[in-house]
Design a protein around this motif. Structure first.
Motif, mmCIF file in Angstrom:
data_model
loop_
_atom_site.group_PDB
_atom_site.id
_atom_site.type_symbol
_atom_site.label_atom_id
_atom_site.label_comp_id
_atom_site.label_asym_id
_atom_site.label_seq_id
_atom_site.Cartn_x
_atom_site.Cartn_y
_atom_site.Cartn_z
ATOM 1 N N LEU A 102 -38.620 32.532 -17.264
ATOM 2 C CA LEU A 102 -40.050 32.778 -17.116
ATOM 3 C C LEU A 102 -40.323 34.200 -16.641
ATOM 4 N N ALA A 103 -39.483 34.705 -15.736
ATOM 5 C CA ALA A 103 -39.657 36.080 -15.263
ATOM 6 C C ALA A 103 -39.488 37.071 -16.413
ATOM 7 N N SER A 104 -38.524 36.798 -17.285
ATOM 8 C CA SER A 104 -38.308 37.668 -18.442
ATOM 9 C C SER A 104 -39.437 37.533 -19.448
ATOM 10 N N GLU A 148 -25.152 34.492 -10.006
ATOM 11 C CA GLU A 148 -25.014 35.947 -10.110
ATOM 12 C C GLU A 148 -24.703 36.364 -11.552
ATOM 13 N N THR A 149 -23.855 35.573 -12.206
ATOM 14 C CA THR A 149 -23.504 35.873 -13.601
ATOM 15 C C THR A 149 -24.727 35.753 -14.503
ATOM 16 N N ARG A 155 -30.070 40.598 -17.307
ATOM 17 C CA ARG A 155 -30.307 42.040 -17.303
ATOM 18 C C ARG A 155 -29.773 42.671 -18.584
ATOM 19 N N ASP A 156 -28.595 42.246 -19.008
ATOM 20 C CA ASP A 156 -27.987 42.816 -20.223
ATOM 21 C C ASP A 156 -28.721 42.383 -21.484
ATOM 22 N N LEU A 157 -29.105 41.097 -21.559
ATOM 23 C CA LEU A 157 -29.687 40.550 -22.786
ATOM 24 C C LEU A 157 -31.171 40.833 -22.919
ATOM 25 N N TYR A 224 -39.229 47.199 -4.716
ATOM 26 C CA TYR A 224 -39.829 48.331 -5.429
ATOM 27 C C TYR A 224 -38.821 49.472 -5.632
ATOM 28 N N SER A 225 -37.537 49.190 -5.405
ATOM 29 C CA SER A 225 -36.501 50.201 -5.603
ATOM 30 C C SER A 225 -35.909 50.085 -7.010
ATOM 31 N N GLN A 226 -34.997 50.995 -7.318
ATOM 32 C CA GLN A 226 -34.286 50.953 -8.598
ATOM 33 C C GLN A 226 -32.981 50.170 -8.490
ATOM 34 N N LEU A 227 -32.775 49.518 -7.350
ATOM 35 C CA LEU A 227 -31.522 48.820 -7.073
ATOM 36 C C LEU A 227 -31.329 47.642 -8.021
ATOM 37 N N MET A 228 -30.124 47.520 -8.581
ATOM 38 C CA MET A 228 -29.745 46.376 -9.411
ATOM 39 C C MET A 228 -28.275 46.052 -9.154
ATOM 40 N N GLY A 229 -27.880 44.834 -9.518
ATOM 41 C CA GLY A 229 -26.488 44.440 -9.342
ATOM 42 C C GLY A 229 -26.316 43.475 -8.191
ATOM 43 N N VAL A 230 -25.164 43.531 -7.527
ATOM 44 C CA VAL A 230 -24.821 42.609 -6.447
ATOM 45 C C VAL A 230 -24.523 43.399 -5.179
ATOM 46 N N TYR A 231 -25.109 42.979 -4.071
ATOM 47 C CA TYR A 231 -24.907 43.641 -2.785
ATOM 48 C C TYR A 231 -24.717 42.615 -1.681
ATOM 49 N N ASN A 232 -23.846 42.948 -0.715
ATOM 50 C CA ASN A 232 -23.756 42.169 0.517
ATOM 51 C C ASN A 232 -24.934 42.520 1.414
ATOM 52 N N LEU A 233 -25.460 41.528 2.102
ATOM 53 C CA LEU A 233 -26.536 41.750 3.058
ATOM 54 C C LEU A 233 -26.080 41.158 4.386
#
Length: 729
Positions: A102-104, A148-149, A155-157, A224-233
């Motif tokens: 739905l987001a896409s 995560e996958t 993002r890729d598709l 609102y950043s350009q951050l994408m991918g996986v990050y530890n928080l």
């Protein structure tokens, strides 16, 4: 701006929703309340009690275009995931897929997914970086890893900007004892209640505890950043359970009773996540130390415990039990009462007077109609008993009745009536019940859609009111953009500065036009107060924001407030290609929003339309604009352009210089070809009032003219500056 927080009534979700609300966002929440509480959110928002895998969620996305979707809804109990992996996958995988789709589909700008340290499994090579191998030991950890996958593939598709945060042990107010970070909430609850604390193992096992408001801060800033991918928080701080107990002792003032038990199978001894990447890429750092966060958490639990002691438990309501008893046993009681009446009539003188009427069949029929199959069979059984008793009173032997065909025929009639009537009524009741369920479902769907409709109407009315009352009404925009009604590109550029200044409430507008090779941009118009430091030309490849706007055809917004870069830049397009860009600076803080970004986009589209019309006119009249077989403008056209330059000088203080040819020119065609490589796209060659050759240098001050005259002289072209302009036309 709009944000959707799934699981927004839960522990982490309510804090995230609250942070977005404080930042001025319009907050929407989807939560099935399986673990969340409505009273966790006490600010204005729009909430929907739905599961994230529910198809009704599409109505919410289609009615509201979200700037960010924060997906926190999940089944978070590890034990439950082991006991019921199907339910875990339904919520954590199917629900995520529904939200991603739905987001896409409805063009969400950012999708943030809450993952977990559980994806790493039992690895104790701490602190664990994002590159550490993942080996989850529970279905919960597996579902987060799979999630995560899915985010990466979406993002890729589909080009959806997705970001996954692997949370360490989150704690804070509003937390319950469910979830990976529940140890602090369990300890706080037991210490305040004066209960024993059970510790599995020796208490030296460590965890990485992060305060919930630090989580909310990171999610908001990442949205609102350009951050994408996986990050530890995480905090990247190792704290043992025994250290945690000592901190609680200091807060509570008394030492709790500790009961050490055997370590649980599969329990991780050390768990710490490396947070260097998120600190570097997002410029984020946790603001709360463990002592500070624990203090706030303890105070919240203490207040909740005090409030719970004031609540008196209400006694069970006997009325509801009576109502249930009546509902269940009423058909049986009425059946027995009806049978007693039939028995009295059958055995009385009334039955003898009307012996040709068998009222037992009426009794079976009526009971079957009223209550269906079960009560009709009971009525048949009672009627058979009454018939048997009646025959015994009339002198029949019980054994002889076993050979009496009339007796069995009468029983068969009773049974047939009971079954037929009961079956028919049951079928009718089944259809009615099915229709009632369908009506209820339709009613729920109607209420849901009606609620969405009401919300859309509220938003529409609010927008209409804002448009009518604000200075950015379409009426004003239309009035201002009437200035763009011209067929001369230069006049449109000058007018565009006034239009943008009025609509966007700024006094720092710059317009650059592209050269024929589309690798350079030349300044053609700017606001009055823009100083000499403004670049007069831009090389596309040297400025990242220029390349993104020029080649990507998208509005650029300088959200990071990079120095030396405009706050907003938009492309001016013609026939699908960018021919110019408009840059804004010095925008008021309250205008630095998505609303004004869209307003800027609409205004630039109007400018693009006007320029396309002007360029088309220039192309159509090209044979009339130039002296035959040359690139020299006729006197009439040159005078028109010169008037526009004078107007720009008066209104916007945009410099220009006028040069005149010294001496006689034999061939206009040869002279124009000779000048062609020396002039910019924004400069003009034309005939003056006395048919003298003149050159108009756009955006050029007296300090630049001497260098230009030298460059011409090197090619044996001798010009002089016209110090006092002659009035043309």
């Amino acid at each position: 701006m709009k944000v959707l927080v799934t699981g927004g009534y839960g522990f982490i979700g309510s804090h995230v929703a609250e942070r977005f609300h404080k930042e001025g966002y319009e907050v929407f929440i989807i939560d099935d309340l399986s673990s969340g509480k409505l009273n966790n959110v006490n600010f204005k928002h729009r909430g929907y009690q739905l599961s994230v895998e529910d198809q009704k969620c599409e109505e919410i996305f289609s009615s509201n275009r979200f700037d960010a979707v924060v997906h926190l809804a999940a089944q978070v109990n590890v034990a439950t995931s082991v006991e019921n992996p199907r339910q875990d996958a339904k919520s954590n995988v199917l629900g995520l897929i529904n939200m991603l789709s739905l987001a896409s589909k409805y063009s969400a700008k950012k999708f943030i997914f809450a993952s977990s340290a559980a994806v790493y499994g039992t690895s104790e090579d701490v602190p664990l970086p994002e590159s550490a191998p993942c080996n989850p030991i529970s279905p919960y950890g597996m579902s987060k890893w799979v999630g995560e996958t899915y985010c990466q593939k979406w993002r890729d598709l589909y080009g959806l900007e997705t970001l996954c945060f692997r949370f360490s042990n989150v704690y804070g107010p509003r937390q319950n004892s469910i979830g990976e970070g529940g140890v602090i909430s369990i300890f706080a609850d037991r210490i305040i209640a004066g209960q024993n604390i059970h510790i599995h193992g020796d208490g030296e096992q460590t965890r990485d505890f992060i305060y919930v408001e630090d989580i909310a801060d990171a999610i908001y800033r990442a949205s609102y950043s350009q951050l994408m991918g996986v990050y530890n928080l995480s905090t990247q701080t190792e704290t043992s359970v025994n250290s945690l107990i000592r901190l609680f002792e200091e807060l509570h003032g008394t030492e709790p009773d500790l009961i050490y038990q055997g370590a649980r199978t599969g329990d991780i001894h050390r768990s710490v996540l490396n947070n260097e990447n998120i600190k570097k890429d997002l410029d984020w750092t946790p603001m709360y130390g463990l002592r500070q966060g624990l203090t706030k958490t303890y105070e919240w639990f203490r207040q909740q415990h005090s409030a719970s002691l004031e609540i008196t438990h209400q006694a069970p309501n006997p009325t509801s039990r009576t109502r249930y008893f009546i509902q269940v046993f009423k058909p049986y009681l009425e059946n027995l009462l009806a049978f007693i009446l039939i028995s009295w009539l059958t055995l009385s003188q009334w039955d003898m007077a009307y012996s040709f009427i068998d009222i037992k069949m009426f009794y079976i029929t009526i009971i079957g109609i009223m209550y269906g199959n079960r009560q009709s069979i009971m009525a048949v059984a009672l009627s058979v008993c009454l018939l048997t008793y009646q025959r015994l009173l009339n002198g029949h032997e019980l054994v002889s009745m076993l050979y009496d065909t009339d007796f069995f025929f009468q029983i068969a009639i009773y049974l047939c009536i009971g079954l037929v009537v009961g079956y028919a009524v049951e079928r009718k009741n089944g259809k009615i019940a099915s229709q009632d369920i369908e009506i209820k479902e339709l009613g729920e769907k109607y209420e849901f859609l009606n609620g969405v409709y009401r919300e859309v109407r509220e938003v529409k009315n609010e927008l209409q009111q804002r448009i009518m009352n604000s200075g950015d009404s379409f009426g004003k925009i239309h009035s201002i953009t009437k200035e763009l009604d011209s067929l001369e590109p230069d006049e449109i550029f000058v007018s565009t500065v006034n239009v943008i200044e009025s609509i966007m409430n700024t006094r720092a507008v710059s317009i650059y036009i592209a050269n024929s090779n589309r690798d350079y941009l030349r300044l053609v118009a700017h606001s009055m107060n823009i100083g000499e430091e403004t670049a007069k030309s831009l090389k596309v490849e040297e400025h990242d924001y220029v390349g993104r706007v020029f080649l990507g055809d998208q509005i650029y917004v300088n959200r990071e407030l990079k120095p030396g870069v405009p706050l907003m830049v938009a492309p001016v397009q013609r026939r699908g290609e960018t021919v110019a860009i408009i840059a804004l600076d010095d925008i008021p803080f309250e205008n630095f929003s998505l609303y004004y970004q869209n307003l800027f986009k609409i205004t630039v589209e109007l400018v693009s339309s006007s320029l396309s019309r002007a360029f088309s006119y220039v192309e159509a009249t090209e044979s009339l604009r130039y002296v035959e077989d040359s690139s020299i403008l006729t006197n009439e056209v040159f005078q028109s352009i010169l008037r526009n330059k004078r107007m720009a000088k008066e209104k916007l203080n945009i410099n220009y210089s006028l040069l005149v040819q010294s001496g006689h020119v034999d061939s206009l065609r040869d002279f124009s070809h000779k000048l062609k490589g020396l002039l910019r796209e924004t400069d003009y060659i034309g005939l003056g009032a006395a048919n003298e050759l003149m050159i108009l240098l756009s955006n050029t001050g007296p300090e630049d003219v001497a260098r230009i005259l030298e460059r011409f002289a090197e090619r044996n072209i001798f010009l002089k500056i016209l110090e006092e302009e002659v009035t043309y036309g």
